[in-house]
Design a protein around this motif. Structure first.
Motif, short mmCIF file in Angstrom:
data_model
loop_
_atom_site.label_atom_id
_atom_site.label_comp_id
_atom_site.label_asym_id
_atom_site.label_seq_id
_atom_site.Cartn_x
_atom_site.Cartn_y
_atom_site.Cartn_z
N SER A 16 11.37 7.22 6.14
CA SER A 16 11.30 5.88 5.58
C SER A 16 9.86 5.48 5.24
O SER A 16 8.90 6.08 5.69
N ILE A 17 9.77 4.46 4.39
CA ILE A 17 8.48 3.95 3.92
C ILE A 17 8.40 2.47 4.30
O ILE A 17 9.39 1.75 4.23
N ALA A 18 7.21 2.03 4.72
CA ALA A 18 7.03 0.63 5.10
C ALA A 18 5.64 0.15 4.72
O ALA A 18 4.69 0.94 4.67
N TRP A 19 5.55 -1.13 4.44
CA TRP A 19 4.26 -1.78 4.24
C TRP A 19 3.84 -2.38 5.57
O TRP A 19 4.63 -3.06 6.22
N VAL A 20 2.63 -2.11 5.97
CA VAL A 20 2.08 -2.68 7.21
C VAL A 20 1.13 -3.80 6.80
O VAL A 20 0.21 -3.58 6.00
N ARG A 21 1.38 -4.99 7.33
CA ARG A 21 0.56 -6.16 7.01
C ARG A 21 0.24 -6.91 8.30
O ARG A 21 0.98 -6.83 9.27
N PRO A 22 -0.83 -7.69 8.29
CA PRO A 22 -1.12 -8.51 9.47
C PRO A 22 -0.07 -9.62 9.61
O PRO A 22 0.41 -10.14 8.61
N ASN A 60 -12.76 -6.56 -0.91
CA ASN A 60 -12.57 -5.22 -0.37
C ASN A 60 -11.92 -5.20 1.02
O ASN A 60 -11.88 -4.17 1.66
N MET A 61 -11.43 -6.32 1.49
CA MET A 61 -10.73 -6.38 2.77
C MET A 61 -9.32 -5.83 2.58
O MET A 61 -8.64 -6.14 1.60
N ILE A 62 -8.87 -5.00 3.52
CA ILE A 62 -7.53 -4.42 3.45
C ILE A 62 -6.52 -5.48 3.84
O ILE A 62 -6.62 -6.08 4.90
N GLU A 63 -5.51 -5.67 2.98
CA GLU A 63 -4.47 -6.65 3.29
C GLU A 63 -3.11 -6.01 3.54
O GLU A 63 -2.23 -6.65 4.12
N ALA A 64 -2.92 -4.75 3.15
CA ALA A 64 -1.65 -4.07 3.40
C ALA A 64 -1.85 -2.56 3.26
O ALA A 64 -2.66 -2.10 2.47
N ILE A 65 -1.06 -1.82 4.05
CA ILE A 65 -1.10 -0.36 4.02
C ILE A 65 0.34 0.13 3.92
O ILE A 65 1.20 -0.28 4.71
N ARG A 66 0.61 1.00 2.95
CA ARG A 66 1.95 1.58 2.83
C ARG A 66 1.97 2.94 3.49
O ARG A 66 1.15 3.81 3.17
N ILE A 67 2.89 3.12 4.44
CA ILE A 67 2.98 4.39 5.15
C ILE A 67 4.36 5.01 4.97
O ILE A 67 5.35 4.30 4.75
#
Length: 71
Positions: A16-22, A60-67
């Protein structure tokens, strides 16, 4: 500080794929979320996930990462 990437990883099924966000409700901020990218890279180095995309703001701040969970 909580490990957001690891929490999401544990809830995912293999493939599976997910977006990781704060999550503000859990006390995350963009500033504290920046270390999550390092945690994601560590999981990727172990071969557990791949990092598909990283969304950044204008500053340039990371707001989401797709894993993608591999194992």
């Amino acid at each position: 500080m909580r490990d957001v990437v690891n929490e999401v990883y544990k809830k995912m099924k293999v493939g599976s794929i997910a977006w990781v966000r704060p999550v503000a409700a859990k006390g995350d901020t963009l500033e504290t979320f920046q270390s999550s990218y390092e945690h994601a890279k560590a999981l990727a180095d172990e071969g557990l996930i791949t990092i598909g995309d990283v969304k950044r703001q204008d500053d340039n701040m990371i707001e989401a990462i797709r894993i993608h969970r591999l194992a």
